[in-house]
Design an enzyme around this catalytic site. Structure first.
Site, PDB file in Angstrom:
ATOM      1  N   ALA A 323       0.870  -1.241   0.020  1.00 48.84           N
ATOM      2  CA  ALA A 323       0.017   0.000  -0.092  1.00 48.84           C
ATOM      3  C   ALA A 323       0.915   1.211   0.059  1.00 48.84           C
ATOM      4  O   ALA A 323       0.410   2.556  -0.627  1.00 48.84           O
ATOM      5  CB  ALA A 323      -1.031  -0.204   1.148  1.00 48.84           C
ATOM      6  N   GLY A 324       1.967   1.220   0.473  1.00 52.07           N
ATOM      7  CA  GLY A 324       2.829   2.297   0.772  1.00 52.07           C
ATOM      8  C   GLY A 324       3.344   2.581  -0.882  1.00 52.07           C
ATOM      9  O   GLY A 324       3.466   3.718  -1.269  1.00 52.07           O
ATOM     10  N   TRP A 326       2.208   1.804  -3.344  1.00 57.42           N
ATOM     11  CA  TRP A 326       1.180   2.205  -4.197  1.00 57.42           C
ATOM     12  C   TRP A 326       0.920   3.876  -4.304  1.00 57.42           C
ATOM     13  O   TRP A 326       0.776   4.589  -5.439  1.00 57.42           O
ATOM     14  CB  TRP A 326      -0.187   1.671  -3.772  1.00 57.42           C
ATOM     15  CG  TRP A 326      -1.402   1.976  -4.822  1.00 57.42           C
ATOM     16  CD1 TRP A 326      -1.805   1.580  -6.071  1.00 57.42           C
ATOM     17  CD2 TRP A 326      -2.284   3.263  -4.528  1.00 57.42           C
ATOM     18  NE1 TRP A 326      -2.882   2.187  -6.155  1.00 57.42           N
ATOM     19  CE2 TRP A 326      -3.210   3.264  -5.611  1.00 57.42           C
ATOM     20  CE3 TRP A 326      -2.391   4.258  -3.348  1.00 57.42           C
ATOM     21  CZ2 TRP A 326      -4.259   4.282  -5.640  1.00 57.42           C
ATOM     22  CZ3 TRP A 326      -3.304   5.341  -3.480  1.00 57.42           C
ATOM     23  CH2 TRP A 326      -4.377   5.170  -4.709  1.00 57.42           C
ATOM     24  N   HIS A 327       1.379   4.406  -3.268  1.00 58.05           N
ATOM     25  CA  HIS A 327       1.247   5.813  -3.010  1.00 58.05           C
ATOM     26  C   HIS A 327       2.304   6.518  -3.818  1.00 58.05           C
ATOM     27  O   HIS A 327       2.217   7.585  -4.192  1.00 58.05           O
ATOM     28  CB  HIS A 327       1.336   6.391  -1.557  1.00 58.05           C
ATOM     29  CG  HIS A 327       0.006   6.002  -0.866  1.00 58.05           C
ATOM     30  ND1 HIS A 327      -0.635   4.958  -0.258  1.00 58.05           N
ATOM     31  CD2 HIS A 327      -1.091   7.013  -0.668  1.00 58.05           C
ATOM     32  CE1 HIS A 327      -1.690   5.082   0.320  1.00 58.05           C
ATOM     33  NE2 HIS A 327      -2.150   6.123   0.010  1.00 58.05           N
ATOM     34  N   GLY A 328       3.502   5.825  -3.709  1.00 57.57           N
ATOM     35  CA  GLY A 328       4.469   6.534  -4.638  1.00 57.57           C
ATOM     36  C   GLY A 328       5.776   5.485  -4.709  1.00 57.57           C
ATOM     37  O   GLY A 328       5.882   4.453  -3.844  1.00 57.57           O
TER      38      GLY A 328
END
Length: 348
Positions: A323-324, A326-328
């Site tokens: 998920a991390g 996915w943000h960048g």
């Protein structure tokens, strides 16, 4: 086109008037076309690329609808992940290889030369909304495979589900069960109109009045923190959180409001996250559609909490690390996600 721009206001007013002037399935065609045009306003080549990905997804999903064991499912998942990897994570992967090996093969100028000599451009451009539309198509493909997606839409409905321009750029991430049924009973009503206008103006207030003005104050501090005292840096830190919330939730509010004005309800994405009593509670309130996505399509398939205690902790760490990034696509976001997984594991 940014939601806050004059060009988008003119675009949407025309779309709004024509949307309610067209009846029946013609409205599906119209909204699909204007959604493609909205994306093409950013880049025509990438709009064609996006359309090709949607076509291949639809073909694959149709095959899986007929046969749940069809290898087309694996093709669709591979296609979406590979598309996301090439455009969003290739440079992160390449830089990681350079860091780990220190080999001159992975020097940035080598990949630039290769791209220029083979394709005529020297860098890979990140397509607009690729993270959102990739997750949306992966979720739908998984639900088709599980037998949870019974709608079996034609290409037009599926393409509109993916391309629908209000939610395309910044979410929310929409599930098939939240969208397709609305295409069958599409009528204007006053409540949707008033709710839509309220959400649009609330989003504009958050984004333009609050977030953009906070940026003017705190950006100089982040660019040169040593030039400011401790209280100023601390205030900038907390203000950054406020800006991030107002910017992101503001865009989501506008997306939901625009959807309502066109007769489509989109899911809520934020629910007073700063009133959370724990990190796990915060993830229930912040970017709710992403949180439910990683739960349903990463954490639970890994075994969730139904496995041993150690394995469930590993599942949390892996899920939130993914998920991390996915943000960048960088180590900072990877560590940010990992730290969230670690704290969530400790909260248990």
């Amino acid at each position: 086109m940014k939601f806050t721009s004059l060009s988008f206001l003119i675009f949407f007013l025309v779309v709004y008037i024509l949307n309610w002037s067209i009846k029946g399935k013609g409205r599906h065609v119209f909204l699909f076309v204007v959604s493609v045009l909205f994306y093409a306003a950013w880049s025509i080549p990438f709009a064609l690329h996006f359309l090709a990905i949607v076509v291949l997804n639809h073909i694959g999903n149709q095959r899986v609808q007929l046969n749940g064991k069809s290898p087309w499912f694996y093709f669709v998942i591979f296609l979406n992940i590979a598309n996301l990897f090439v455009f969003k994570y290739f440079y992160f992967f390449w830089d990681s290889l350079l860091y780990l090996t220190a080999s001159p093969i992975f020097e940035p100028e080598n990949i630039r030369h290769f791209l220029d000599s083979q394709f005529g451009f020297d860098s890979i451009t990140l397509p607009l909304a690729i993270s959102f539309y990739s997750f949306q198509m992966i979720a739908y493909a998984a639900d088709v495979r599980r037998g949870d997606a019974k709608e079996n839409p034609n290409f037009l409905k599926f393409a509109l589900f993916i391309f629908f321009f209000p939610q395309l750029v910044a979410g929310p991430i929409v599930r098939h069960g939240e969208f397709f049924y609305q295409l069958e009973n599409w009528k204007a009503n006053k409540q949707q109109l008033f709710e839509g206008l309220y959400l649009v103006f609330l989003g504009l207030l958050k984004k333009v009045v609050v977030a953009d003005n906070i940026s003017i104050v705190i950006d100089p501090i982040f660019y040169n923190p040593n030039a400011y005292d401790g209280p100023s840096n601390a205030l900038a830190l907390f203000s950054f959180a406020a800006r991030a919330y107002c910017d992101f939730s503001g865009y989501t509010d506008m997306a939901r409001g625009l959807g309502k004005l066109l007769g489509i309800d989109l899911p809520e994405n934020f629910k007073a996250p700063f009133l959370s009593t724990s990190l796990s509670d915060a993830w229930v309130r912040w970017h709710m559609t992403l949180a439910s996505w990683i739960r349903d399509y990463i954490y639970i398939p890994l075994g969730g909490s139904r496995v041993s205690e150690i394995r469930s902790y590993f599942n949390l760490l892996l899920t939130f690390s993914l998920a991390g990034i996915w943000h960048g696509a960088n180590v900072t976001f990877l560590l940010w996600g990992f730290s969230h997984g670690l704290v969530l594991a400790l909260e248990r």
